[in-house]
Scaffold this active site. Structure first.
Site, PDB file in Angstrom:
ATOM      1  N   GLU A 619     -62.700  28.445  39.886  1.00  0.00           N
ATOM      2  CA  GLU A 619     -64.442  28.988  40.371  1.00  0.00           C
ATOM      3  C   GLU A 619     -63.992  28.753  42.445  1.00  0.00           C
ATOM      4  OE1 GLU A 619     -68.072  27.636  40.072  1.00  0.00           O
ATOM      5  OE2 GLU A 619     -66.982  26.165  37.685  1.00  0.00           O
ATOM      6  N   ASP A 707     -54.155  22.602  31.476  1.00  0.00           N
ATOM      7  CA  ASP A 707     -53.797  22.908  32.433  1.00  0.00           C
ATOM      8  C   ASP A 707     -52.235  22.359  32.448  1.00  0.00           C
ATOM      9  OD1 ASP A 707     -54.381  20.493  33.344  1.00  0.00           O
ATOM     10  OD2 ASP A 707     -54.592  21.347  35.507  1.00  0.00           O
TER      11      ASP A 707
END
Length: 797
Positions: A619, A707
């Protein structure tokens, strides 16, 4: 008159020849087999009878039999009659449609492992060898496993059946009585039995297991074409006691030099048997050994009584044997001879595959491992035990181009199917799974090319063109445009000056974007519709995430120049597959439930993602439209890799004897963070439906490292590093002071994750790279009007 006699003589001769031909053929056809059966012993005769075809008539299976009493070898057989086959013959003719219950496998393919047997009267646990314990561990820690037998498709014994040589220390006794006590045995139906060794001295009979497997599927080493039940049993490789549970050593071929220029053409080093089964071939190898480019050395120095059994060549063979190192021969030989031993299979087979030494097989009638799926003619050379002296000529006739292709294929097969016990077990499961009527079948090309069938899930799509690693070989390109997926974890107040607001505006200006998804995992409620930026013609979706289920608030924003509005209803979706699996494991292995959304949900294969390319964003990412468009253009050339901006590196820390993780600028990188990166949507499906539950548990508990796990997954599939574009180092909004990235324990936690992931994978999949791709004329002192991506230079690093 003389002419008439000659004609009569010719006629009589022709008649006699015709009578001999047709009459003899009839006699041979009717009496030959019975005459042959009469002179063999009863055991051999019984084996011959077992190989006769059987036919099912009504409720019983009957066959034609030409002998009334098998124990009377001298009796003449007068007629052939139909008799009923016993249960043993029925089981030897098992096929999936006859001896397997498909109804147990509809919907799910799960494997139940029986619990350990109770302690004996002395308080000792039943014996289980190290290799069989590894097999059971691989199953229990996999996605195939279930602790609920009513949900199982396959059943695996807790009884160790690997070594059925009665002279072995690992031989388990009283197996028949133990099988009889199993609740779900049912004569072996839907059971899978693993076996490496059968029979014992002197004949090492292949079918001598010491128990009746019944209708169970045999996953067995050293199987022959005479005993395997086609489309039912599965041939597996013979592996030694130190074989790794998970992916251990990778293939040993480091370069693809052409030509290879190996020191030796053909090599073998191993023991030979002075007499007995399997001795003929190895005892003759000294005829081919020349000490120059063909090194075939054997020794009879093995066993307790080798001195008493040695022959005249033993001393000479032993001296020659000691001159060569086995590992050196493997690494420096183009071809490696793999002769049969006491049994058809040999440890040399997998050792040669790993070393990239092309196996030359001398084991007539051996069914090679997973032969129904693997095209072995692309990786091995078949020779004939009866034509041993022709082997040097055969290998010398193979072209250099063919040698290179064979050596490359040995590495593909080793790394994808044979590098660990886990891979061997999972490949066995997938072969059985493809036999199910409702499961898609992967073609031969997928099975025999990297990354292989285990990493190509056919339930993802009905065409291979949607697999990122197959696009290049098929000559097709990925579909156009991308879906931007923004993961919101903090959920700060939304406004024109916030990073999330700017990011959505930037994405909506991209010429390649197809739609935008916002995954809302923050504790704050979703902002009202008037606070979101206008995305014009770009579809916009917000999906709210929760702990065990995904409360899916699908709000499709249709925008025009004058008005923005929500269109849709609130829907409730089931938990993603990996969370559904966790529910079944709640009372078994894992206890990972909390009310927080799992950070792994950012990689869930949402149905709203219809493009091949996925742009994963945090974000607070700060990127401009040119950066997004350039990275997407690069990704189209490398659709099987992660392509993005922020890079990290891993390294081996000798002081801690562990893997380290760093964000410092170095001359290499091995990770591209998914906070700003493109990848193929297939990896979402693989992440959710293939990764070990132990890995997802680690991510769930730490709320971090997803990730890194995605990078390990993609590198594991492709054996390639990610790709970094442009010079950007920082990609986060520096004004976000309460970001979890600012936590001082952040890097310590990620380093811990990295080591956990490597342990579960069995090796470190990450690969270092020094490549960075920049647009042409980027940072060059030329007119900005000549540059395609003009805004990239305007962004600070």
């Amino acid at each position: 008159m003389q002419a008439k006699k000659r004609y009569i003589l010719v006629f009589v001769s022709c008649a006699f020849l015709a009578y001999c031909y047709f009459g003899g053929y009839r006699l041979k056809k009717s009496d030959g087999p019975h005459r042959n059966l009469q002179v063999v012993d009863s055991v051999t005769r019984a084996r011959l009878l077992e190989k006769l075809p059987s036919y099912k008539l009504g409720d019983s299976v009957q066959m034609l039999q030409g002998i009334d009493k098998m124990n009377k070898a001298a009796n003449k057989v007068n007629k052939i009659k139909e008799i009923s086959l016993d249960d043993g013959n029925k089981e030897r003719s098992c096929r999936m449609e006859r001896c397997f219950d498909f109804t147990k496998c509809y919907g799910e393919f799960l494997v139940y492992v029986y619990p350990p047997e109770p302690l004996n009267s002395l308080g000792a646990a039943p014996p289980v060898s190290a290799n069989y314990q590894k097999i059971l561990s691989a199953i229990r820690e996999s996605r195939y496993y279930t602790s609920q037998p009513e949900r199982a498709c396959l059943f695996v014994l807790a009884i160790d059946t690997l070594d059925r040589d009665s002279l072995s220390n690992d031989y388990v006794r009283n197996v028949p009585s133990r099988l009889a006590r199993l609740t779900y045995w049912n004569n072996g139906r839907n059971h899978l039995i693993f076996n490496l060794y059968s029979g014992t001295w002197p004949d090492y009979a292949e079918d001598s297991l010491g128990f009746d497997p019944g209708e169970a599927i045999l996953a067995k080493a050293s199987m022959s074409v005479l005993h395997i039940r086609p489309n039912f049993d599965i041939s597996i490789p013979l592996f030694h006691k130190q074989f790794p549970l998970r992916s251990g050593s990778s293939g040993l071929v480091q370069t693809n030099n052409f030509p290879a220029n190996k020191k030796y053409l053909l090599a073998f080093k191993g023991k030979r048997y002075v007499h007995g089964i399997g001795s003929e071939t190895r005892n003759s190898l000294f005829h081919l050994h020349n000490g120059r480019d063909i090194i075939l050395v054997t020794t009879c120095r093995h066993g307790k009584s080798w001195r008493e059994l040695q022959d005249g060549r033993c001393d000479e063979d032993n001296r020659e044997y000691d001159k060569y190192d086995y590992e050196t021969l493997l690494q420096n030989s183009t071809f490696c001879l793999v002769p049969r031993g006491r049994r058809l299979g040999s440890f040399r087979f997998l050792e040669a595959l790993q070393a990239g030494c092309i196996p030359v097989l001398l084991s007539n009638s051996w069914v090679l491992p997973f032969e129904s799926k693997i095209d072995w003619k692309e990786a091995v050379i078949w020779a004939d035990e009866r034509l041993l002296l022709q082997v040097p000529e055969v290998v010398r006739s193979i072209s250099l181009e063919r040698i290179l292709a064979l050596r490359q294929q040995t590495q593909v097969l080793w790394e994808r199917y044979f590098g660990s016990i886990e891979k061997i077990v999972f490949t066995t499961f997938e072969i059985i799974r493809e036999r199910l009527p409702d499961y898609p079948v992967r073609n031969t090309f997928i099975w025999n090319t990297s990354p292989g069938a285990l990493l190509t899930l056919p339930t993802f799509a009905d065409s291979s063109r949607y697999m990122p690693f197959l696009l290049d070989s098929m000559g097709v390109e990925p579909r156009h445009n991308y879906t931007a997926v923004i993961y919101v974890q903090i959920g700060s107040i939304l406004g024109p000056n916030t990073a999330l607001y700017k990011l959505i505006k930037t994405i909506s200006k991209s010429q390649f974007v197809d739609r935008i998804l916002v995954l809302w995992a923050a504790d704050r409620p979703i902002p009202s519709k008037k606070r979101w930026p206008t995305t014009y013609h770009i579809p916009f979706h917000i999906i709210t995430l929760s702990g065990l289920t995904i409360g899916k608030s699908l709000r499709s924003m249709k925008n025009d120049a004058s008005e923005k509005f929500f269109n849709g209803t609130i829907l409730t979706a089931q938990a993603p597959p990996h969370l559904q699996d966790f529910k079944h494991f709640k009372d078994e292995t894992f206890d990972i439930f909390d009310e927080r959304p799992s950070i792994s949900q950012r990689f869930y294969p949402y149905p709203e993602i219809q493009t091949d390319a996925v742009l994963s964003l945090d974000e607070d990412s700060i990127l401009n439209t040119d950066e997004l468009d350039f990275a997407y253009t690069v990704w189209r050339d490398f659709p099987d890799r992660i392509v993005g901006y922020p890079a990290r590196a891993h390294f081996w820390d000798d002081t801690k004897n562990a893997w380290g993780y760093t964000s410092k600028w170095t001359n290499y990188y091995s990770i591209v963070l998914t906070g700003a990166a493109f990848y193929h949507r297939y990896y979402n499906y693989l992440y959710t439906n293939w990764l070990s539950l132990l890995l997802l548990k680690t991510v769930q508990q730490s709320s971090n490292c997803e990730d890194i796990l995605m990078n390990l997954l993609v590198s594991h599939v492709t054996r390639k590093p990610p790709i970094k574009v442009t010079q950007r180092k920082g990609y986060k909004d520096r004004e976000t002071g309460h970001s979890p990235w600012n936590d001082p324990d952040h890097f310590i936690q990620r380093q811990s994750c990295l080591n956990t992931f490597a342990a579960v994978f069995g090796y470190m999949p990450l690969i270092r790279s020094n490549l960075r791709l920049d647009p042409v004329l980027y940072r060059d002192p030329v007119s900005n009007l000549r540059k395609k991506y003009r805004q990239i230079e305007l962004v600070g690093s």
